[in-house]
Scaffold this motif. Sequence first.
Motif, PDB file in Angstrom:
ATOM      1  N   GLN A  24       0.839  -1.197   0.000  1.00 21.69           N
ATOM      2  CA  GLN A  24       0.000   0.000   0.000  1.00 21.69           C
ATOM      3  C   GLN A  24       0.880   1.255   0.000  1.00 21.69           C
ATOM      4  N   LEU A  25       1.967   1.187   0.691  1.00 21.27           N
ATOM      5  CA  LEU A  25       2.901   2.322   0.757  1.00 21.27           C
ATOM      6  C   LEU A  25       3.514   2.580  -0.623  1.00 21.27           C
ATOM      7  N   ALA A  26       3.949   1.512  -1.289  1.00 21.69           N
ATOM      8  CA  ALA A  26       4.512   1.662  -2.636  1.00 21.69           C
ATOM      9  C   ALA A  26       3.449   2.259  -3.551  1.00 21.69           C
ATOM     10  N   SER A  27       2.224   1.799  -3.373  1.00 20.84           N
ATOM     11  CA  SER A  27       1.127   2.281  -4.200  1.00 20.84           C
ATOM     12  C   SER A  27       0.934   3.794  -4.012  1.00 20.84           C
ATOM     13  N   ALA A  28       0.962   4.245  -2.763  1.00 15.23           N
ATOM     14  CA  ALA A  28       0.777   5.674  -2.483  1.00 15.23           C
ATOM     15  C   ALA A  28       1.954   6.494  -3.028  1.00 15.23           C
ATOM     16  N   MET A  29       3.161   5.966  -2.939  1.00 15.49           N
ATOM     17  CA  MET A  29       4.321   6.693  -3.465  1.00 15.49           C
ATOM     18  C   MET A  29       4.205   6.858  -4.983  1.00 15.49           C
ATOM     19  N   LEU A  30       3.773   5.787  -5.646  1.00 17.22           N
ATOM     20  CA  LEU A  30       3.647   5.841  -7.109  1.00 17.22           C
ATOM     21  C   LEU A  30       2.550   6.830  -7.522  1.00 17.22           C
ATOM     22  N   ALA A  63       5.785 -12.436  -4.078  1.00 15.59           N
ATOM     23  CA  ALA A  63       7.087 -12.375  -4.742  1.00 15.59           C
ATOM     24  C   ALA A  63       7.487 -10.911  -4.870  1.00 15.59           C
ATOM     25  N   SER A  64       8.785 -10.665  -4.855  1.00 13.37           N
ATOM     26  CA  SER A  64       9.247  -9.289  -4.999  1.00 13.37           C
ATOM     27  C   SER A  64       8.897  -8.764  -6.376  1.00 13.37           C
ATOM     28  N   SER A  65       8.505  -7.493  -6.446  1.00 12.91           N
ATOM     29  CA  SER A  65       8.297  -6.893  -7.758  1.00 12.91           C
ATOM     30  C   SER A  65       8.794  -5.457  -7.755  1.00 12.91           C
ATOM     31  N   LEU A  66       8.939  -4.958  -8.967  1.00 14.34           N
ATOM     32  CA  LEU A  66       9.675  -3.726  -9.181  1.00 14.34           C
ATOM     33  C   LEU A  66       8.769  -2.637  -9.734  1.00 14.34           C
ATOM     34  N   ALA A  67       8.985  -1.391  -9.276  1.00 17.52           N
ATOM     35  CA  ALA A  67       8.276  -0.241  -9.852  1.00 17.52           C
ATOM     36  C   ALA A  67       9.206   0.962  -9.717  1.00 17.52           C
ATOM     37  N   PHE A  68       8.872   2.056 -10.382  1.00 18.75           N
ATOM     38  CA  PHE A  68       9.708   3.251 -10.201  1.00 18.75           C
ATOM     39  C   PHE A  68       8.867   4.514 -10.168  1.00 18.75           C
ATOM     40  N   ALA A  69       9.354   5.483  -9.398  1.00 16.24           N
ATOM     41  CA  ALA A  69       8.697   6.779  -9.282  1.00 16.24           C
ATOM     42  C   ALA A  69       9.711   7.858  -9.620  1.00 16.24           C
ATOM     43  N   GLU A  70       9.315   8.848 -10.418  1.00 15.06           N
ATOM     44  CA  GLU A  70      10.219   9.973 -10.638  1.00 15.06           C
ATOM     45  C   GLU A  70       9.790  11.096  -9.708  1.00 15.06           C
ATOM     46  N   LEU A 269       7.994  11.271   2.977  1.00 10.84           N
ATOM     47  CA  LEU A 269       8.844  10.077   2.873  1.00 10.84           C
ATOM     48  C   LEU A 269       9.656  10.117   1.566  1.00 10.84           C
ATOM     49  N   LEU A 270       9.000  10.487   0.462  1.00  6.55           N
ATOM     50  CA  LEU A 270       9.718  10.574  -0.822  1.00  6.55           C
ATOM     51  C   LEU A 270      10.842  11.613  -0.720  1.00  6.55           C
ATOM     52  N   ASP A 271      10.528  12.760  -0.106  1.00  4.42           N
ATOM     53  CA  ASP A 271      11.568  13.781   0.096  1.00  4.42           C
ATOM     54  C   ASP A 271      12.712  13.216   0.927  1.00  4.42           C
ATOM     55  N   GLY A 272      12.347  12.479   1.980  1.00  3.90           N
ATOM     56  CA  GLY A 272      13.352  11.912   2.879  1.00  3.90           C
ATOM     57  C   GLY A 272      14.281  10.942   2.158  1.00  3.90           C
ATOM     58  N   ILE A 273      13.714  10.144   1.250  1.00  2.00           N
ATOM     59  CA  ILE A 273      14.522   9.171   0.503  1.00  2.00           C
ATOM     60  C   ILE A 273      15.580   9.910  -0.317  1.00  2.00           C
ATOM     61  N   LEU A 274      15.149  10.998  -0.986  1.00  2.00           N
ATOM     62  CA  LEU A 274      16.111  11.767  -1.783  1.00  2.00           C
ATOM     63  C   LEU A 274      17.168  12.423  -0.890  1.00  2.00           C
ATOM     64  N   ALA A 275      16.705  12.933   0.258  1.00  2.00           N
ATOM     65  CA  ALA A 275      17.614  13.720   1.094  1.00  2.00           C
ATOM     66  C   ALA A 275      18.625  12.867   1.856  1.00  2.00           C
ATOM     67  N   TYR A 276      18.207  11.682   2.319  1.00  2.00           N
ATOM     68  CA  TYR A 276      19.078  10.988   3.281  1.00  2.00           C
ATOM     69  C   TYR A 276      19.524   9.590   2.875  1.00  2.00           C
TER      70      TYR A 276
END
Length: 696
Positions: A24-30, A63-70, A269-276
């Motif tokens: 759900q978290l990945a979904s919200a980030m995307l 199973a693990s799966s992959l996605a990407f967010a810009e 959270l997205l900002d935090g990932i970029l920053a830290y």
Amino acid sequence: MKVHDATTIRNVALVGHSGAGKTQLASAMLFDAGMVNRLGRVDDGTTVTDFDEEEIARKHTLASSLAFAEWNKTKINLIDTPGFGNFLADAHAALRVADGALVVVDAVSGVEVQTEKVWEFCDELELPRFVVLNRFDRERASLSRSLESLHSVFGRTVIPIQYPLGEEKAFRGVVDLLSMKAFMFEPDGSGKLTQGEIPADAADGANAAREALVEMVAEADDSLMEKFFEAGSLTQEELVAGLRGAVIARKVFPLLCTSSTLNVGIQALLDGILAYLPSPGERSVKGIKGGSEVPVAASDRDPYAVLIWKTVADPFAGRISMFRVMSGTIRSDSTVYNLTKEAPERLGHLMLLQGKTQVEVPEIKAGDLGAVAKLKETLTNDALADKGGVTFPPLKFPEPVLSYAIEPKSRGDEDKISSSLQRLQEEDPTIRSSRDPQTKELLLSGQGQLHIEVTVAKLKRRFGVEVNLKPPRIPYRETITASTEAHGRHKKQTGGHGQFGDCKITMEPLPRGADFEFVDDIFGGSIPRQFIPAVEKGIQDARLRGYLAGYPVVDFRVTLIDGQFHAVDSNELSFKLAGSLAFKDGMSRARPTLLEPIMNVEVFAPSDFAGDLMGDLNGRRGRIGGMDTRGGMTVIKAQVPMAEMLTYEQQLTSATGGRGSYHMEYSHYEEVPSHLQAKIIAAARAEKGQAAEEEE
Ligand SMILES: Nc1nc2c(ncn2[C@@H]2O[C@H](COP(=O)(O)OP(=O)(O)OP(=O)(O)O)[C@@H](O)[C@H]2O)c(=O)[nH]1
Ligand SMILES: [Mg+2]
């Protein structure tokens, strides 16, 4: 799609206990990054990363799966991983190609069994990580209780970099403790955000939390510590840079608060990932070159080196290999070399994955994650690199702990089952298929009941083969408890050439786990050299066929002490038979007994259930090894015979209303209590008789 290089990429794996809200978290980030135009929900089966039918039906990642967010011109690769214990190897594999982990924790439950497991994986891989305290909108969600549990397990370096605004259903946002700005979100899932001053009633709490953070960051770096003592504080720049450095050095683990269903806190959270969290360019990974370990930097100008971390068996597209370009650049429609298999490979179209959607790209650079279909030789753990390049230490997948016998629903599907299982095994190295040497049944082995069920469902859906599952088989063993001498003679006189072999052996018990030893102690050539391997082979074959109930006999030593031969009639076959007869003779006096596998079990449940659960484990012949309480939850550790754990999953779910979970792994073998042996032996003999009949 822009081709990103290592400076504008973040590779992040979402890991944690099942149900913490990773998908759900990945979904919200995307959604917030504009990659999809509505907020997908696990409960509706509309997320990007749980796209498999089985995942949608079960509402769990398998199973693990992959996605990407810009996000702000940076490509965040998200790997959503399973939280169920049976599938945790896939999370391990995903972490291997990440540069940082989001350890997602339920704000009500705090640390759970698999939270600890994934934390260990991160330690082993030296990964920086965030703790994301999710489901913050739920009743009884608590920052302080969660922190208590996190501190007691992972230490006090887990520290909030946000202060939550509003509790439970009223959770609306967070104060960023670095900028000391409040971020308030519309709780309607839209992610609409207003920035402002800290509300008055949150000011004291936020100030105290910031002070704790400043101290923690200062502690992580000597020069910052000095400045902190001199000035009594740190400047904004010092704090931001200090925190980034401390996160990358794994001295500080920032905690952030989110609700992924309400879409609150996700952009922070997205900002935090970029920053830290580090970019691939800021870390190096371990490679192997010429037998020794070398650091591999994510530089796109270096020679290419690609690690295959996962393989998917697609019935239409064939094999899909998921990879990380560790260094260099690879291009579509080019030829590369598989250094692990020492074979050339042709790359077709390279693609980025957005869940099940494939985005073709001309090239992929160091630090990025991608996939390619139809490689011929390449499997998980392999490295693509030119001769003389680097490979990567293979990930060791756990051995199966449980086996079921399977049989096709329609006759004639046998061959199809074997070939389909073969392909599924490429995708999932934690399953095995084999033939039971005694009953000749086809066995499917895996990490647990759920794992087997899911594998059977895949067989049906992807390959159209339906099978019946028979109850799981316990891999009993046999052993001896007394030493003895034994004698075996094979003699046959039929017309011309006869057969003659004779041997004397001793048999003695060995410690648990020693398996089998054969010692040749013949003096004076009473059995000629060339026949001694035949004696050993005869004993080996016989001991694997078992004596009491058809289970392999283990943990004993056979010493060949004497024998006789005949110049004309002796041959290999005769000595093999003599060995087998001697073994049977010995077993009749060596007081044989049955051994059963014992499992290490960890049960995790709200403390109210602790008493009942311990009683239940005792009833299952379990030995309680310890009990621990953390923030309202209890962990019970016990050793329990595997035979008693087959029905545990259902029992635990019904006893705790679904709030308990458990994990188990094989520990060792122990003798089956004598009063239980007769029944097991009778059942095994009956089954063997049946199998023999069916074969006729
Ligand atoms: N109230 C609330 N529910 C949430 C939140 N995040 C997830 N959920 C719900 O919790 C359940 C589990 O969420 P998932 O995202 O599937 O959890 P997961 O960590 O991916 O679980 P596994 O795939 O089994 O490892 C779903 O019913 C979600 O709707 C949240 O922030 N608040
Ligand atoms: Mg999930």
